[in-house]
Motif scaffolding. Structure first.
Motif, PDB file in Angstrom:
ATOM      1  N   ALA B  35      21.675 -29.623   7.953  1.00  0.00           N
ATOM      2  CA  ALA B  35      22.526 -30.126   9.035  1.00  0.00           C
ATOM      3  C   ALA B  35      21.688 -30.416  10.281  1.00  0.00           C
ATOM      4  N   LYS B  36      20.704 -29.569  10.513  1.00  0.00           N
ATOM      5  CA  LYS B  36      19.811 -29.740  11.663  1.00  0.00           C
ATOM      6  C   LYS B  36      18.968 -31.001  11.477  1.00  0.00           C
ATOM      7  N   LEU B  37      18.511 -31.194  10.255  1.00  0.00           N
ATOM      8  CA  LEU B  37      17.640 -32.326   9.944  1.00  0.00           C
ATOM      9  C   LEU B  37      18.413 -33.647   9.951  1.00  0.00           C
ATOM     10  N   LEU B  38      19.607 -33.617   9.384  1.00  0.00           N
ATOM     11  CA  LEU B  38      20.360 -34.859   9.173  1.00  0.00           C
ATOM     12  C   LEU B  38      21.413 -35.093  10.252  1.00  0.00           C
ATOM     13  N   LYS B  39      21.522 -34.127  11.135  1.00  0.00           N
ATOM     14  CA  LYS B  39      22.441 -34.219  12.294  1.00  0.00           C
ATOM     15  C   LYS B  39      23.913 -34.316  11.899  1.00  0.00           C
ATOM     16  N   GLU B  40      24.194 -33.870  10.696  1.00  0.00           N
ATOM     17  CA  GLU B  40      25.594 -33.818  10.246  1.00  0.00           C
ATOM     18  C   GLU B  40      25.735 -32.758   9.186  1.00  0.00           C
ATOM     19  N   PRO B  41      26.890 -32.139   9.061  1.00  0.00           N
ATOM     20  CA  PRO B  41      27.042 -31.129   8.014  1.00  0.00           C
ATOM     21  C   PRO B  41      26.896 -31.729   6.615  1.00  0.00           C
ATOM     22  N   VAL B  42      26.170 -31.022   5.758  1.00  0.00           N
ATOM     23  CA  VAL B  42      25.962 -31.464   4.378  1.00  0.00           C
ATOM     24  C   VAL B  42      26.266 -30.286   3.460  1.00  0.00           C
ATOM     25  N   ALA B  43      27.062 -30.525   2.420  1.00  0.00           N
ATOM     26  CA  ALA B  43      27.334 -29.462   1.451  1.00  0.00           C
ATOM     27  C   ALA B  43      26.379 -29.610   0.288  1.00  0.00           C
ATOM     28  N   ILE B  44      25.776 -28.509  -0.137  1.00  0.00           N
ATOM     29  CA  ILE B  44      24.926 -28.558  -1.323  1.00  0.00           C
ATOM     30  C   ILE B  44      25.632 -27.822  -2.459  1.00  0.00           C
ATOM     31  N   GLN B  45      25.293 -28.239  -3.686  1.00  0.00           N
ATOM     32  CA  GLN B  45      25.915 -27.646  -4.872  1.00  0.00           C
ATOM     33  C   GLN B  45      24.811 -27.010  -5.714  1.00  0.00           C
ATOM     34  N   GLY B  46      24.872 -25.685  -5.872  1.00  0.00           N
ATOM     35  CA  GLY B  46      23.871 -24.982  -6.665  1.00  0.00           C
ATOM     36  C   GLY B  46      24.212 -24.987  -8.137  1.00  0.00           C
ATOM     37  N   SER B  47      23.211 -24.698  -8.964  1.00  0.00           N
ATOM     38  CA  SER B  47      23.419 -24.670 -10.416  1.00  0.00           C
ATOM     39  C   SER B  47      24.260 -23.471 -10.819  1.00  0.00           C
ATOM     40  N   GLY B  48      24.377 -22.503  -9.905  1.00  0.00           N
ATOM     41  CA  GLY B  48      25.141 -21.301 -10.179  1.00  0.00           C
ATOM     42  C   GLY B  48      24.823 -20.298  -9.097  1.00  0.00           C
ATOM     43  N   ARG B  49      25.542 -19.183  -9.121  1.00  0.00           N
ATOM     44  CA  ARG B  49      25.323 -18.161  -8.112  1.00  0.00           C
ATOM     45  C   ARG B  49      24.200 -17.232  -8.529  1.00  0.00           C
ATOM     46  N   THR B  50      23.558 -16.627  -7.552  1.00  0.00           N
ATOM     47  CA  THR B  50      22.765 -15.432  -7.828  1.00  0.00           C
ATOM     48  C   THR B  50      23.309 -14.356  -6.892  1.00  0.00           C
ATOM     49  N   ASP B  51      23.280 -13.112  -7.374  1.00  0.00           N
ATOM     50  CA  ASP B  51      23.804 -11.994  -6.588  1.00  0.00           C
ATOM     51  C   ASP B  51      22.913 -11.626  -5.409  1.00  0.00           C
ATOM     52  N   ALA B  96      23.864 -40.643  -9.842  1.00  0.00           N
ATOM     53  CA  ALA B  96      25.067 -40.016  -9.272  1.00  0.00           C
ATOM     54  C   ALA B  96      25.820 -39.196 -10.318  1.00  0.00           C
ATOM     55  N   ALA B  97      25.509 -39.404 -11.600  1.00  0.00           N
ATOM     56  CA  ALA B  97      26.172 -38.640 -12.668  1.00  0.00           C
ATOM     57  C   ALA B  97      25.589 -37.238 -12.801  1.00  0.00           C
ATOM     58  N   PHE B  98      24.421 -37.017 -12.201  1.00  0.00           N
ATOM     59  CA  PHE B  98      23.785 -35.707 -12.303  1.00  0.00           C
ATOM     60  C   PHE B  98      24.556 -34.681 -11.481  1.00  0.00           C
ATOM     61  N   HIS B  99      24.762 -33.495 -12.053  1.00  0.00           N
ATOM     62  CA  HIS B  99      25.410 -32.400 -11.340  1.00  0.00           C
ATOM     63  C   HIS B  99      24.632 -31.115 -11.641  1.00  0.00           C
ATOM     64  N   SER B 100      24.161 -30.450 -10.596  1.00  0.00           N
ATOM     65  CA  SER B 100      23.275 -29.289 -10.782  1.00  0.00           C
ATOM     66  C   SER B 100      23.910 -28.245 -11.692  1.00  0.00           C
ATOM     67  N   ARG B 101      25.229 -28.094 -11.601  1.00  0.00           N
ATOM     68  CA  ARG B 101      25.883 -27.066 -12.410  1.00  0.00           C
ATOM     69  C   ARG B 101      26.355 -27.608 -13.758  1.00  0.00           C
ATOM     70  N   PHE B 102      27.085 -28.721 -13.732  1.00  0.00           N
ATOM     71  CA  PHE B 102      27.700 -29.189 -14.978  1.00  0.00           C
ATOM     72  C   PHE B 102      26.715 -29.890 -15.905  1.00  0.00           C
ATOM     73  N   SER B 103      25.614 -30.415 -15.354  1.00  0.00           N
ATOM     74  CA  SER B 103      24.630 -31.061 -16.223  1.00  0.00           C
ATOM     75  C   SER B 103      23.656 -30.061 -16.849  1.00  0.00           C
TER      76      SER B 103
END
Lengths: 246, 246
Positions: B35-51, B96-103
């Motif tokens: 957000a700091k770099l791009l000057k706007e909020p950005v949501a990222i999607q992880g491949s999964g959680r880690t504890d 755009a079809a790539f998804h860190s979690r579902f792919s």
């Protein structure tokens, strides 16, 4: 009876060895645990201070207490109570004339460099420097430091609260050792001043990177005057490796 | 455009990958820097959680942003802003079809054991176990887990906020590897449930220590029912090692 203990610690989360108000120091943690164990306040005396973030592989301290169950059981009891980032490795009964600081004849420090970038797991334990570091130049710079010199150029008095009777120290060992992408600098001397090892490490690295001619480093040493040119390397690469007694 | 990034992190000081209120997560730190770099909020999607406390050697996430300066410059900009305990290692433009979690087709985790005591520097990164751990028994226990099973006995649903459609997973690799006093357990599967790797690690170690007969572990697996016998190994020994895509 007097107990001589050796301990190791990951200094990352501590404000150094020395007890001080409103910050968590290694000494304070150990004294707190001893007080819990012995049910009375006990003061411990370390061989010397280490700065905030500096690690120790074998720091030495002593304290006086009539503990009748032997060194092994003392170590075991301390282990159960200490945080995992501080380990007391040994406790032996010594003569009352022994003093962790005044009986020490020399100390060895290790400063750990990483060639190139450090990963998240290496970061708290080394100083990443550009990979083009010239190890031959680094070695030459280290060798130039060996001997009895006035190291005033590499001592930081300000902020230390320390006054030195003399700034002359005998550096008996200054070794470079490579282990893959890690480069370790070893410094052994009869004594070190505040920030001295980090100032020496910062300076020889500048020589090894071609930022400071070796001749200028030698002139700096001869000047016996602190100069802005001398930059201390970060605390996290520094380890108190061993305290030597006669 | 969609960016696929890989990152590594020392999980010691983070409340896990997933963003959550009032606790510092890895995702939140990366999103804050973006957000700091791009000057706007950005949501990222992880491949999964880690504890909380779990580390990652190669976590994958993606995000969408019209960044026109190439992957290398993105990595460089992120490096300058991220804390040293989180490193983004690569950023590549993907379909755009790539998804860190579902792919993702599978993941590999490493669980690091230390035979005997851990020193202050090893502690945050491994689980110390008694040195009499029987590596042959450990190996046999690991082998018994390989294959397609209902791993419900090793899943912790409570507190995870997760509901699973199925608790069947295919474990394609369960390897033991020794490196001096360290013993690494590798688990690769098409998917893992909450605390599954830590529950498997805790259980095979109990087998290796002779605290749980191998036959009981096998019966436990067949039961497909969570039992109090199953104890999760501590988070600090666990590393998300790699996420595989087809």
């Amino acid at each position: 009876m007097r107990w001589k203990c050796t301990c190791s610690y990951d200094g990352s989360d501590y404000a150094g060895w020395q007890k001080q108000p409103e910050q968590l120091s290694v000494q304070q943690v150990i004294e707190g645990v001893l007080a819990k164990l012995l049910k009375e306040p006990v003061a411990i005396q370390g061989s010397g201070r280490t700065d905030a973030g500096v690690h120790a592989l074998e720091q030495v301290f002593h304290f006086d207490w009539d503990w009748r169950h032997g060194g092994k059981s003392l170590v075991k009891a301390l282990h159960a109570l200490l945080p995992k980032t501080i380990r007391v490795e040994s406790a032996v009964e010594v003569d009352a004339a022994f003093h962790s600081r005044f009986s020490a004849v020399s100390k060895r420090y290790r400063y750990r460099l990483k060639l190139g970038e450090a990963d998240p797991f290496q970061w708290p334990y080394c100083w990443p420097v550009p990979a083009q570091l010239d190890l031959n130049l680094l070695h030459a710079a280290m060798q130039a430091l060996v001997g009895k010199h006035d190291f005033a150029a590499f001592a930081a008095n300000r902020g230390s609260g320390l006054e030195y009777e003399t700034t002359v120290r005998q550096l008996t060992e200054a070794k470079v050792s490579q282990d893959g992408d890690f480069v370790d600098l070893f410094f052994r001397a009869d004594g070190f001043m505040y920030k001295m090892v980090r100032s020496l490490a910062g300076t020889v690295v500048n020589v090894g990177l071609g930022r400071l001619p070796l001749s200028e480093m030698v002139a700096l040493l001869s000047s016996a005057q602190r100069a802005p040119l001398v930059q201390a390397a970060p605390a996290r690469g520094l380890y108190l490796e061993k305290v030597f007694y006669s």
